[in-house]
Design a protein around this motif. Structure first.
Motif, short mmCIF file in Angstrom:
data_model
loop_
_atom_site.label_atom_id
_atom_site.label_comp_id
_atom_site.label_asym_id
_atom_site.label_seq_id
_atom_site.Cartn_x
_atom_site.Cartn_y
_atom_site.Cartn_z
N PRO A 72 -59.56 -90.18 51.46
CA PRO A 72 -58.92 -88.90 52.01
C PRO A 72 -57.23 -88.58 51.56
CG PRO A 72 -58.40 -90.49 53.51
CD PRO A 72 -59.61 -90.97 52.96
N GLU A 73 -57.44 -89.79 49.76
CA GLU A 73 -56.25 -90.39 49.27
C GLU A 73 -57.07 -89.07 47.65
OE1 GLU A 73 -55.37 -93.08 51.04
OE2 GLU A 73 -56.90 -92.84 50.45
N ILE A 74 -58.24 -89.09 47.20
CA ILE A 74 -58.45 -88.24 46.38
C ILE A 74 -58.97 -87.33 46.57
CG2 ILE A 74 -60.41 -88.05 45.03
CD1 ILE A 74 -61.14 -91.13 44.76
N GLU A 75 -59.53 -86.79 48.11
CA GLU A 75 -59.23 -85.24 48.30
C GLU A 75 -57.53 -84.75 48.53
OE1 GLU A 75 -60.29 -85.18 51.72
OE2 GLU A 75 -62.52 -85.80 52.08
N HIS A 76 -56.57 -85.52 48.55
CA HIS A 76 -55.57 -84.65 48.60
C HIS A 76 -55.05 -84.52 47.25
CE1 HIS A 76 -50.76 -84.36 49.02
NE2 HIS A 76 -50.76 -85.78 48.52
N TYR A 77 -55.57 -85.47 46.42
CA TYR A 77 -54.96 -84.86 45.04
C TYR A 77 -56.31 -83.59 44.53
CZ TYR A 77 -55.88 -86.13 39.46
OH TYR A 77 -55.41 -86.04 38.31
N ASN A 78 -57.00 -83.57 44.79
CA ASN A 78 -58.11 -82.26 44.07
C ASN A 78 -57.92 -81.26 45.10
OD1 ASN A 78 -59.64 -84.39 42.77
ND2 ASN A 78 -61.23 -84.80 44.32
N GLN A 79 -57.40 -80.82 45.72
CA GLN A 79 -57.31 -79.59 46.82
C GLN A 79 -56.33 -78.76 45.68
OE1 GLN A 79 -55.41 -80.03 50.79
NE2 GLN A 79 -56.91 -78.66 51.56
N PRO A 80 -55.18 -78.95 45.57
CA PRO A 80 -54.35 -77.93 45.30
C PRO A 80 -55.18 -77.63 43.41
CG PRO A 80 -53.38 -80.09 44.62
CD PRO A 80 -54.29 -80.63 46.06
N ARG A 81 -56.01 -78.50 42.84
CA ARG A 81 -56.66 -78.46 41.38
C ARG A 81 -57.90 -77.47 42.11
NH1 ARG A 81 -53.80 -83.75 41.09
NH2 ARG A 81 -53.24 -83.55 39.34
N GLU A 82 -58.24 -77.82 42.71
CA GLU A 82 -60.09 -77.48 43.53
C GLU A 82 -59.36 -75.64 43.76
OE1 GLU A 82 -63.12 -79.13 45.31
OE2 GLU A 82 -61.83 -80.15 45.93
N CYS A 83 -57.99 -75.17 44.56
CA CYS A 83 -57.53 -73.94 44.61
C CYS A 83 -57.49 -73.85 43.18
CB CYS A 83 -56.84 -74.23 45.39
SG CYS A 83 -57.06 -75.08 47.00
N ILE A 84 -56.65 -73.75 42.27
CA ILE A 84 -56.72 -73.00 40.75
C ILE A 84 -57.23 -72.56 40.63
CG2 ILE A 84 -54.74 -73.53 39.11
CD1 ILE A 84 -52.93 -75.50 40.77
#
Length: 614
Positions: free
Chosen positions: A215-227
């Motif tokens: 969950p921590e990594i998904e939280h880290y990646n999510q805004p980056r993936e969206c951008i």
């Protein structure tokens, strides 16, 4: 160089009121309604009190304008707008949007923060995200609004048809603005592994994903993936602290020599990029958006949000198309009528001359119509254009006939004064009077035919004039004692034959004019058919080009994911691209039949229009 500023100060475009929520302001709409040029819309978003307004003032080439404030209190509520002449793009207006600071604790309820960010994305052609310090996880967390875009924006009004259909968010790249991240008070060195890197390389490194599924990594990646997925065109700028801390409260009042030189250079570099690289605002099909259209989009989006629904790009464009296409018909008809009034000098000598002018003016009107219209329901608007232009043309034809009639009747009245006087004086009531009368009549006809500029009713009015003189001629003939009864009968027969020939000649000209009008209608139909085909083909090409750009972006993202070791994500991106390629082929193969259907609809509507005009 920019000329006179359109607005001395910014105005509120969308107010964020605690009582009413988001409300579009009429004053701003009135300003936008006067901006008929394409607009380049540059918007800035970010946390409150991060210096957004200062950058926007510099983009307006001003020191003051958007409120800077001097404390931790956020000064900009809602979205404020400033329209200025574009410094680098003649014929364009630069629209600057300064948004309410996100995360303002004084608001208490921050539910509108997401909507402010959504509106900023939907209305802009370049989105600047402004933050402080550096790009770390805290900065990414503060940009969590980008993660919510997929829940707050729809591309199509209709629901997804199947599970295999791509999500709307996979196509955001088609419609989203270019993305610029500006970091204020940046204190780090632009280095990576001991090597100097560019600002853009720093941003791309900050957007790299982490491996893993926690969950921590998904939280880290999510805004980056969206951008990475939503904003393929990305740019990064850093700014040093502009001045001493005690001077920051009145930064807009400082002279350039009181501001750090490095900061001024960074601002100049930033402004130059925004002015030179920010694209004009467009909507689906690469239609350029004018100020008036931007106002309509803002109204549509805010109205949808206020209703509790999610803004839909397709619905907004359809609503905009209805307004713009109606306006395009009105503008084209007005142009046609104005051109005709300037060029037509009544009476025209022949119908052909009038129709030739009509053709030129109609083609100019059609050109204007095609330049302004959207493809949505274009056939119905084009048919209405044809109907209105034909009605105006018929009015010119009627006015031309009336002007010709008035001129011809006046000419005959003037030419026949001597004859009328002789009739009154009994000059023809003598032996040989009929021959004298016919001689005078033929002389009058000769002089009449020599008169220039009589127009299309010359023969018809003459025939009516001679018809009225038949009763007088018959009285003079019967009273002429120099003629035998046989002579009188021959003369009477000769008169009847002449009248019949005159009537046949008038009828032939009338039939010839009807044929000319029919040929003109056929020519008009062909012009409209060809112009519609050309517009639809160009529109299809643009949409295919946009689709290809989207596939190219997905392909590059897939390659980047593979290089970084994210095979699962790369495989998903490949699946997305495969479906996009299928859509591309299906769309490309169906375009020709769609164009033919649209043309058939137009021709059917035109047939109805012309049948009612007969």
């Amino acid at each position: 160089m920019a000329s006179k500023i359109l607005m001395p100060v910014p105005v509120c475009l969308i107010e964020n009121s605690q009582r009413k929520g988001l409300v579009v302001q009429q004053e701003a709409l009135q300003v936008l309604s006067k901006v008929t040029q394409p607009v380049v819309v540059v918007a800035i978003a970010g946390l409150y009190r991060t210096g957004k307004s200062y950058l926007m003032n510099r983009l307006a080439r001003q020191r003051k304008g958007f409120s800077l404030g001097s404390s931790v209190q956020s000064h900009t509520k809602g979205i404020w707008m400033w329209c200025v002449p574009h410094p680098c793009k003649p014929g364009h207006t630069l629209v600057l949007l300064d948004t309410e600071g996100l995360g303002d604790v004084e608001k208490g309820d921050n539910k509108n923060d997401t909507w402010i960010f959504v509106l900023t994305v939907l209305l802009s052609s370049t989105l600047i995200y402004n933050s402080k310090g550096t790009i770390d996880q805290q900065a990414m967390d503060q940009l969590h609004y980008v993660v919510k875009l997929s829940e707050h924006i729809k591309l199509k009004a209709a629901p997804e048809k199947s599970e295999d259909e791509l999500k709307d968010s996979e196509k955001f790249v088609l419609f989203f603005p270019t993305f610029v991240w500006a970091v204020r008070d940046f204190t780090l060195r632009l280095e990576l592994n001991g090597k100097e890197i560019s600002e853009d390389e720093y941003l791309e490194n900050a957007l790299k994903l982490k491996a893993g599924s926690s969950p921590e990594i998904e939280h880290y990646n999510q805004p980056r993936e969206c951008i990475r997925q939503f904003f393929p065109g990305r740019k990064f700028f850093v700014f040093d602290q502009p001045a001493r801390k005690r001077d920051l409260d009145h930064l807009e009042e400082l002279q350039d020599d009181e501001i750090e030189p490095e900061f001024l250079q960074q601002v100049e570099k930033f402004c130059s990029h925004i002015w030179e690289k920010s694209p004009p605002k467009t909507v689906r099909g690469s239609h350029l958006v004018t100020g008036k259209m931007l106002g309509k989009l803002a109204e549509t989006y805010v109205k949808t949000i206020q209703s509790g629904a999610v803004p839909c790009l397709e619905s907004a464009v359809v609503a905009l198309a209805e307004i713009e296409n109606t306006a395009a018909v009105k503008a084209a008809v007005t142009l046609y009528e104005d051109l005709m009034k300037r060029q037509v000098k009544l009476p025209m000598e022949t119908l052909q001359e009038l129709l030739e002018l009509h053709t030129k003016c109609e083609q100019e009107a059609l050109k204007l119509f095609m330049a302004r219209t959207f493809e949505d329901n274009i056939c119905y608007f084009q048919a209405d254009l044809i109907r209105q232009v034909q009605q105006v043309k018929e009015k010119f034809c009627t006015d031309n006939e009336q002007a010709s009639r008035v001129k011809c009747e006046a000419a005959l009245k003037d030419l026949s004064q001597d004859m009328e006087r002789r009739i009154s004086d009994g000059a023809y009531s003598v032996p040989g009077g009929y021959k004298l009368f016919k001689g005078d009549e033929q002389a009058l006809v000769g002089k009449y035919r020599e008169l220039p500029g009589k127009g299309v009713k010359a023969d018809a009015v003459l025939q009516e004039f001679l018809q009225r003189k038949q009763a007088v001629a018959k009285v003079i003939l019967n009273a002429d004692v120099s003629l035998t009864e046989k002579d009188k009968e021959l003369k009477s027969e000769q008169d009847r034959n002449e009248r019949a020939e005159q009537e046949r000649e008038v009828q032939r000209k009338k039939e010839a004019e009807e044929k000319q009008k029919l040929q003109d209608q056929l020519r008009s139909c062909e012009d409209h058919r060809l112009q519609l085909r050309k517009k639809l083909e160009e529109s299809c090409e643009k949409q295919l080009e946009e689709h290809q750009k989207m596939m190219s972006h997905k392909s590059k993202e897939k390659s980047a994911l593979l290089n970084d070791g994210f095979s699962d994500k790369a495989n998903y991106m490949q699946l997305v691209n495969s479906r996009l390629e299928q859509e591309y082929c299906t769309t490309k193969n169906s375009y020709m039949s769609w164009i033919n259907i649209m043309i058939s609809i137009l021709m059917g509507l035109v047939s109805v229009v012309f049948s009612f005009l007969k």
